[in-house]
Write an enzyme that holds these catalytic residues in place. Structure first.
Site, PDB file in Angstrom:
ATOM      1  N   ALA A  14       0.796  -1.227   0.000  1.00  0.00           N
ATOM      2  CA  ALA A  14       0.000   0.000   0.000  1.00  0.00           C
ATOM      3  C   ALA A  14       0.829   1.278   0.000  1.00  0.00           C
ATOM      4  O   ALA A  14       0.308   2.351  -0.295  1.00  0.00           O
ATOM      5  CB  ALA A  14      -0.959  -0.013   1.189  1.00  0.00           C
ATOM      6  N   GLY A  16       3.519   1.523  -1.932  1.00  0.00           N
ATOM      7  CA  GLY A  16       4.260   1.503  -3.199  1.00  0.00           C
ATOM      8  C   GLY A  16       3.700   2.464  -4.235  1.00  0.00           C
ATOM      9  O   GLY A  16       2.680   3.125  -4.020  1.00  0.00           O
ATOM     10  N   SER A  19       0.098   1.658  -5.726  1.00  0.00           N
ATOM     11  CA  SER A  19      -0.942   1.963  -4.732  1.00  0.00           C
ATOM     12  C   SER A  19      -1.103   3.467  -4.543  1.00  0.00           C
ATOM     13  O   SER A  19      -2.228   3.963  -4.363  1.00  0.00           O
ATOM     14  CB  SER A  19      -0.616   1.285  -3.406  1.00  0.00           C
ATOM     15  OG  SER A  19      -0.693  -0.118  -3.557  1.00  0.00           O
ATOM     16  N   ARG A  94      12.062  -8.219  -9.095  1.00  0.00           N
ATOM     17  CA  ARG A  94      13.233  -8.995  -9.481  1.00  0.00           C
ATOM     18  C   ARG A  94      14.484  -8.187  -9.190  1.00  0.00           C
ATOM     19  O   ARG A  94      14.639  -7.076  -9.687  1.00  0.00           O
ATOM     20  CB  ARG A  94      13.141  -9.315 -10.973  1.00  0.00           C
ATOM     21  CG  ARG A  94      14.121 -10.360 -11.427  1.00  0.00           C
ATOM     22  CD  ARG A  94      13.668 -10.877 -12.779  1.00  0.00           C
ATOM     23  NE  ARG A  94      14.606 -11.816 -13.341  1.00  0.00           N
ATOM     24  CZ  ARG A  94      14.342 -12.564 -14.409  1.00  0.00           C
ATOM     25  NH1 ARG A  94      13.177 -12.474 -14.994  1.00  0.00           N
ATOM     26  NH2 ARG A  94      15.240 -13.401 -14.883  1.00  0.00           N
ATOM     27  N   ARG A 100      14.481 -16.123 -12.822  1.00  0.00           N
ATOM     28  CA  ARG A 100      13.009 -16.109 -12.801  1.00  0.00           C
ATOM     29  C   ARG A 100      12.462 -17.096 -11.766  1.00  0.00           C
ATOM     30  O   ARG A 100      11.480 -16.827 -11.082  1.00  0.00           O
ATOM     31  CB  ARG A 100      12.491 -16.436 -14.208  1.00  0.00           C
ATOM     32  CG  ARG A 100      10.994 -16.236 -14.336  1.00  0.00           C
ATOM     33  CD  ARG A 100      10.550 -16.224 -15.795  1.00  0.00           C
ATOM     34  NE  ARG A 100       9.097 -16.174 -15.863  1.00  0.00           N
ATOM     35  CZ  ARG A 100       8.380 -15.068 -15.738  1.00  0.00           C
ATOM     36  NH1 ARG A 100       8.978 -13.914 -15.534  1.00  0.00           N
ATOM     37  NH2 ARG A 100       7.059 -15.111 -15.813  1.00  0.00           N
ATOM     38  N   ASN A 107       7.896 -14.986  -4.497  1.00  0.00           N
ATOM     39  CA  ASN A 107       6.501 -14.559  -4.537  1.00  0.00           C
ATOM     40  C   ASN A 107       5.545 -15.652  -4.085  1.00  0.00           C
ATOM     41  O   ASN A 107       4.502 -15.359  -3.507  1.00  0.00           O
ATOM     42  CB  ASN A 107       6.143 -14.046  -5.930  1.00  0.00           C
ATOM     43  CG  ASN A 107       6.619 -12.618  -6.111  1.00  0.00           C
ATOM     44  OD1 ASN A 107       6.185 -11.728  -5.393  1.00  0.00           O
ATOM     45  ND2 ASN A 107       7.546 -12.407  -7.023  1.00  0.00           N
ATOM     46  N   VAL A 131      -2.286  -7.956  -8.921  1.00  0.00           N
ATOM     47  CA  VAL A 131      -1.563  -7.023  -9.789  1.00  0.00           C
ATOM     48  C   VAL A 131      -0.068  -7.323  -9.734  1.00  0.00           C
ATOM     49  O   VAL A 131       0.644  -7.200 -10.720  1.00  0.00           O
ATOM     50  CB  VAL A 131      -1.836  -5.562  -9.348  1.00  0.00           C
ATOM     51  CG1 VAL A 131      -1.014  -4.568 -10.176  1.00  0.00           C
ATOM     52  CG2 VAL A 131      -3.329  -5.242  -9.447  1.00  0.00           C
ATOM     53  N   HIS A 189       0.202 -12.335 -18.370  1.00  0.00           N
ATOM     54  CA  HIS A 189       0.633 -10.927 -18.346  1.00  0.00           C
ATOM     55  C   HIS A 189       2.161 -10.934 -18.411  1.00  0.00           C
ATOM     56  O   HIS A 189       2.855 -10.794 -17.410  1.00  0.00           O
ATOM     57  CB  HIS A 189       0.148 -10.227 -17.079  1.00  0.00           C
ATOM     58  CG  HIS A 189       0.742  -8.856 -16.921  1.00  0.00           C
ATOM     59  ND1 HIS A 189       0.493  -7.845 -17.829  1.00  0.00           N
ATOM     60  CD2 HIS A 189       1.593  -8.341 -16.004  1.00  0.00           C
ATOM     61  CE1 HIS A 189       1.179  -6.760 -17.450  1.00  0.00           C
ATOM     62  NE2 HIS A 189       1.846  -7.038 -16.356  1.00  0.00           N
TER      63      HIS A 189
END
Length: 329
Positions: A14, A16, A19, A94, A100, A107, A131, A189
């Site tokens: 929140a 960031g 946000s 990252r 990756r 995450n 998101v 995405h």
């Protein structure tokens, strides 16, 4: 205008940039309507709580009539308590030298914990939008950790890609985004997404009759796929305001419904539609009504070009899921 009962909206990450571009618009009623008060339940990691306090001070200083309360916390079970909407924006970016796979695992830890907390304390009808990247796979991780919630409640954001694709097509055809209908983003995405103009129209005319095939395949698709990287290169930072705008639009459409004779792209739970593996969260064209989404039926995906592109992005999503399979319940 008579006011409704307040709804609870959780936002993670929140403090960031995304946000920061989003919270004020939610509090002003842009996402859920000008007659819908909101209580914002804001989650951050402990080191960012001071920064979050500053954002909350600014929210207070806007004196939004619709802002019925604000919670600030670093505890997911507090942030997600009784929430009707959860926008999962915070994710591990990252870092230098990070593979990756490392990013997926970092995450997976975050989104497993958040899925469990949603499962334990959120409203049973909570609408979740992921998101934070890799958004589709993070959404799968959260969903798998929330067995008591309907998998259809978990979505990933491809509205930004959808909007980018509309804007690029409008620019090429000297029209406006209002003239563009039935855009589709298939898949992840990521740079494997497939912006598909097969069904799209501009001012009622088939888009593929207005642009040449070489531009479509050689310029348009790669530009939409790599737009995020182009913004980082130009701005020195990733797209924040446009991502916030797309998140608000995604939720607003989910709640308020799609326009007649049009649809949007959302990363949603696959039940095998268009031959996509069940359980992936894959971007499809969807219509929304009465707070629910449904995948558009009967889009022509029979060309070899479409089949190949849809399979490539599906394969990437399967590989991402497999990379974190050992962490999934």
């Amino acid at each position: 205008m008579s006011m409704k009962q307040p709804v609870r909206v959780a936002v993670t990450g929140a403090a960031g940039n995304i946000s920061y571009a989003m919270l004020f618009r939610i509090a002003s009623g842009e996402m859920l309507g000008k007659d819908q008060p909101v209580i914002l339940q804001l989650l951050e990691i402990a080191p960012a709580l001071d920064a979050l306090k500053g954002v909350v001070m600014e929210l207070e200083d806007c004196a939004f009539p619709l802002l019925a309360g604000v919670v600030q916390t670093d505890d997911a079970t507090v942030a997600f308590k009784d929430v009707d909407y959860a926008l999962l924006v915070g994710s591990r970016p990252r870092g230098p030298g990070m593979e990756r796979k490392d990013l997926l695992e970092a995450n997976a830890a975050i989104f497993s914990a958040q899925g469990k907390a949603l499962n334990d304390v959120a409203s049973r009808d909570v609408k979740v939008l992921v998101v934070g990247n890799p958004a589709n796979t993070n959404a799968v991780i959260a969903q798998r950790n929330a067995p008591d919630l309907d998998p259809r409640n978990f979505t990933a954001m491809t509205r930004l890609d959808h909007n980018r694709a509309m804007a690029q097509l409008a620019g090429k055809t000297d029209s406006t985004v209002n003239d563009v209908k039935k855009m589709i983003i298939w898949g992840n995405h990521s740079s494997t997404q497939y912006p598909d103009l097969t069904a799209s129209t501009v001012n009622g005319k088939p888009a593929l009759d207005l642009v040449d095939r070489a531009w479509y395949e050689g310029t348009y698709i790669p530009e939409v796929q790599q737009r995020g990287a182009a913004i980082i290169k130009a701005r020195g930072a990733s797209s924040a305001a446009s991502a916030a705008n797309a998140a608000i639009a995604h939720v607003r459409t989910w709640v308020m419904g799609t326009d007649e004779n049009d649809w949007v792209s959302m990363g949603v739970y696959s039940n095998g539609e268009y031959g996509i593996a069940k359980g992936l969260i894959y971007s499809f064209p969807v219509t929304c009504a009465n707070g629910d989404w449904s995948i558009v039926d009967g889009v022509d995906v029979s060309s070899d070009f479409s089949k190949e592109k849809m399979a490539a992005t599906e394969q990437e999503l399967s590989e991402e899921r497999d990379a974190v399979a050992h962490l999934l319940p």
